[in-house]
Enzyme design. Sequence first.
Site, PDB file in Angstrom:
ATOM      1  N   MET A  99      70.218  97.873 -56.257  1.00  0.00           N
ATOM      2  CA  MET A  99      69.264  97.470 -55.219  1.00  0.00           C
ATOM      3  C   MET A  99      69.851  97.804 -53.849  1.00  0.00           C
ATOM      4  O   MET A  99      71.013  97.482 -53.572  1.00  0.00           O
ATOM      5  CB  MET A  99      68.994  95.969 -55.314  1.00  0.00           C
ATOM      6  CG  MET A  99      68.405  95.549 -56.653  1.00  0.00           C
ATOM      7  SD  MET A  99      68.149  93.749 -56.687  1.00  0.00           S
ATOM      8  CE  MET A  99      67.426  93.578 -58.296  1.00  0.00           C
ATOM      9  N   GLY A 101      61.268  88.594 -66.143  1.00  0.00           N
ATOM     10  CA  GLY A 101      60.570  87.444 -66.731  1.00  0.00           C
ATOM     11  C   GLY A 101      60.414  87.516 -68.234  1.00  0.00           C
ATOM     12  O   GLY A 101      59.553  86.851 -68.822  1.00  0.00           O
ATOM     13  N   ASP A 125      60.530  94.796 -67.622  1.00  0.00           N
ATOM     14  CA  ASP A 125      61.660  94.325 -66.844  1.00  0.00           C
ATOM     15  C   ASP A 125      61.229  93.213 -65.893  1.00  0.00           C
ATOM     16  O   ASP A 125      60.457  93.444 -64.967  1.00  0.00           O
ATOM     17  CB  ASP A 125      62.199  95.535 -66.047  1.00  0.00           C
ATOM     18  CG  ASP A 125      63.445  95.225 -65.283  1.00  0.00           C
ATOM     19  OD1 ASP A 125      63.898  96.121 -64.545  1.00  0.00           O
ATOM     20  OD2 ASP A 125      63.958  94.113 -65.398  1.00  0.00           O
ATOM     21  N   HIS A 134      71.421  97.308 -68.903  1.00  0.00           N
ATOM     22  CA  HIS A 134      70.500  97.618 -67.803  1.00  0.00           C
ATOM     23  C   HIS A 134      71.200  97.299 -66.484  1.00  0.00           C
ATOM     24  O   HIS A 134      71.718  96.191 -66.288  1.00  0.00           O
ATOM     25  CB  HIS A 134      69.230  96.777 -67.930  1.00  0.00           C
ATOM     26  CG  HIS A 134      68.170  97.101 -66.937  1.00  0.00           C
ATOM     27  ND1 HIS A 134      67.336  98.203 -67.049  1.00  0.00           N
ATOM     28  CD2 HIS A 134      67.795  96.470 -65.790  1.00  0.00           C
ATOM     29  CE1 HIS A 134      66.490  98.213 -66.026  1.00  0.00           C
ATOM     30  NE2 HIS A 134      66.751  97.187 -65.255  1.00  0.00           N
ATOM     31  N   HIS A 193      68.705 101.471 -63.280  1.00  0.00           N
ATOM     32  CA  HIS A 193      67.408 101.262 -62.627  1.00  0.00           C
ATOM     33  C   HIS A 193      67.630 101.292 -61.119  1.00  0.00           C
ATOM     34  O   HIS A 193      68.189 100.350 -60.556  1.00  0.00           O
ATOM     35  CB  HIS A 193      66.853  99.906 -63.084  1.00  0.00           C
ATOM     36  CG  HIS A 193      65.580  99.493 -62.426  1.00  0.00           C
ATOM     37  ND1 HIS A 193      65.101  98.194 -62.510  1.00  0.00           N
ATOM     38  CD2 HIS A 193      64.669 100.174 -61.691  1.00  0.00           C
ATOM     39  CE1 HIS A 193      63.965  98.106 -61.849  1.00  0.00           C
ATOM     40  NE2 HIS A 193      63.679  99.298 -61.340  1.00  0.00           N
ATOM     41  N   SER A 232      68.307  86.846 -67.041  1.00  0.00           N
ATOM     42  CA  SER A 232      68.633  85.410 -67.102  1.00  0.00           C
ATOM     43  C   SER A 232      68.451  84.842 -68.513  1.00  0.00           C
ATOM     44  O   SER A 232      69.116  83.870 -68.874  1.00  0.00           O
ATOM     45  CB  SER A 232      67.795  84.625 -66.099  1.00  0.00           C
ATOM     46  OG  SER A 232      66.482  85.093 -66.089  1.00  0.00           O
ATOM     47  N   ASP A 274      70.920  97.184 -62.493  1.00  0.00           N
ATOM     48  CA  ASP A 274      69.948  97.125 -61.398  1.00  0.00           C
ATOM     49  C   ASP A 274      70.615  97.426 -60.062  1.00  0.00           C
ATOM     50  O   ASP A 274      71.322  96.579 -59.520  1.00  0.00           O
ATOM     51  CB  ASP A 274      69.342  95.714 -61.331  1.00  0.00           C
ATOM     52  CG  ASP A 274      68.358  95.473 -62.425  1.00  0.00           C
ATOM     53  OD1 ASP A 274      68.469  94.454 -63.132  1.00  0.00           O
ATOM     54  OD2 ASP A 274      67.444  96.317 -62.591  1.00  0.00           O
ATOM     55  N   GLY A 327      66.282  88.482 -60.017  1.00  0.00           N
ATOM     56  CA  GLY A 327      66.208  88.026 -61.405  1.00  0.00           C
ATOM     57  C   GLY A 327      65.571  86.645 -61.448  1.00  0.00           C
ATOM     58  O   GLY A 327      65.317  86.020 -60.415  1.00  0.00           O
ATOM     59  N   GLY A 385      63.430  93.037 -57.305  1.00  0.00           N
ATOM     60  CA  GLY A 385      64.351  92.581 -56.265  1.00  0.00           C
ATOM     61  C   GLY A 385      65.116  91.336 -56.629  1.00  0.00           C
ATOM     62  O   GLY A 385      66.147  91.054 -56.030  1.00  0.00           O
ATOM     63  N   MET A 415      57.245  97.363 -64.490  1.00  0.00           N
ATOM     64  CA  MET A 415      57.813  96.157 -63.896  1.00  0.00           C
ATOM     65  C   MET A 415      56.891  94.988 -64.202  1.00  0.00           C
ATOM     66  O   MET A 415      55.687  95.048 -63.928  1.00  0.00           O
ATOM     67  CB  MET A 415      57.961  96.330 -62.379  1.00  0.00           C
ATOM     68  CG  MET A 415      59.097  97.265 -61.958  1.00  0.00           C
ATOM     69  SD  MET A 415      60.723  96.839 -62.597  1.00  0.00           S
ATOM     70  CE  MET A 415      60.975  95.212 -61.868  1.00  0.00           C
ATOM     71  N   SER A 461      70.258  92.814 -68.626  1.00  0.00           N
ATOM     72  CA  SER A 461      70.443  93.210 -67.221  1.00  0.00           C
ATOM     73  C   SER A 461      71.664  92.491 -66.647  1.00  0.00           C
ATOM     74  O   SER A 461      71.669  91.256 -66.548  1.00  0.00           O
ATOM     75  CB  SER A 461      69.214  92.831 -66.393  1.00  0.00           C
ATOM     76  OG  SER A 461      69.532  92.895 -65.013  1.00  0.00           O
ATOM     77  N   MET A 496      66.497 100.775 -57.691  1.00  0.00           N
ATOM     78  CA  MET A 496      65.534 100.184 -56.763  1.00  0.00           C
ATOM     79  C   MET A 496      66.008 100.591 -55.367  1.00  0.00           C
ATOM     80  O   MET A 496      66.570  99.791 -54.611  1.00  0.00           O
ATOM     81  CB  MET A 496      65.462  98.657 -56.944  1.00  0.00           C
ATOM     82  CG  MET A 496      64.725  98.277 -58.217  1.00  0.00           C
ATOM     83  SD  MET A 496      64.975  96.580 -58.727  1.00  0.00           S
ATOM     84  CE  MET A 496      66.467  96.782 -59.676  1.00  0.00           C
TER      85      MET A 496
END
Length: 224
Positions: A39, A179, A177, A35, A68, A200, A37, A146, A144, A139, A10, A70
């Site tokens: 937002m 953690g 997606d 990926h 993705h 991360s 993201d 990382g 919202g 999810m 990501s 959001m």
Amino acid sequence: MERKNILAPSILAADFRCLGDEIARVTAAGAEYIHIDVMDGMFVPSISFGMPVITSARKGTDCFFDVHLMVEQPERYIETFVKCGADSVTVHAEATRHLHRTLELIRSCGAGVGVALNPATPLSVLDYVIRDADMVLVMTVDPGFGGQEYIPTMTEKIRALRAWADRIGHPLDIQVDGGINSETLHTVLEAGANVCVMGSAVFCGNRESNVKKYLSIMHEYATY
Ligand code: DX5
Ligand code: ZN
């Protein structure tokens, strides 16, 4: 059922001062998806990036852009994101009033069709559209941000979704997606996920060795 295990770094966690190099490093190390993201500050508290960044990043690579959204009412933007270079578009079931129509719109634009479910959203939301999706994004954090912790109750959700897809004979990609790290990666692969978003855990320290480490773990669970 045959399916391939895919790592999807990501870029939300990447160093935006050199985004093109970041993408080049992880794809050269073997990552097949990027990926992305998006937002909007409405569906989720954060605002990340949008069309210009994707258009620019597209010029530097031909790897698979897994976008993705959001975003509230994502149907407003499907065509635009595909034109910018999205290879697949994932919308949140919670963000669109007419999910079936929105999935058909993604399909008609020639992109891969993804549906994302927030942690509290039950799988039953997909009862009448699961066959319209190429990929379901479970999810594993509240969207919202990382760098959050994996939500352990999502493991059973992944397992139930994989059992459902196998039961109806639908070749579904299950994406996770949030953690995902060297510990939780084993958990989600064992439960039946096969597309793993890592932000991360990839874009910290040595990107290449991170990618190679996670790819080797994924090959331990190879099902193809
Ligand atoms: C969160 C995003 C995730 C996030 C993953 O809303 O959808 O893709 O970037 O970040 P990590 O892997 O750091 O939890
Ligand atoms: Zn994401």
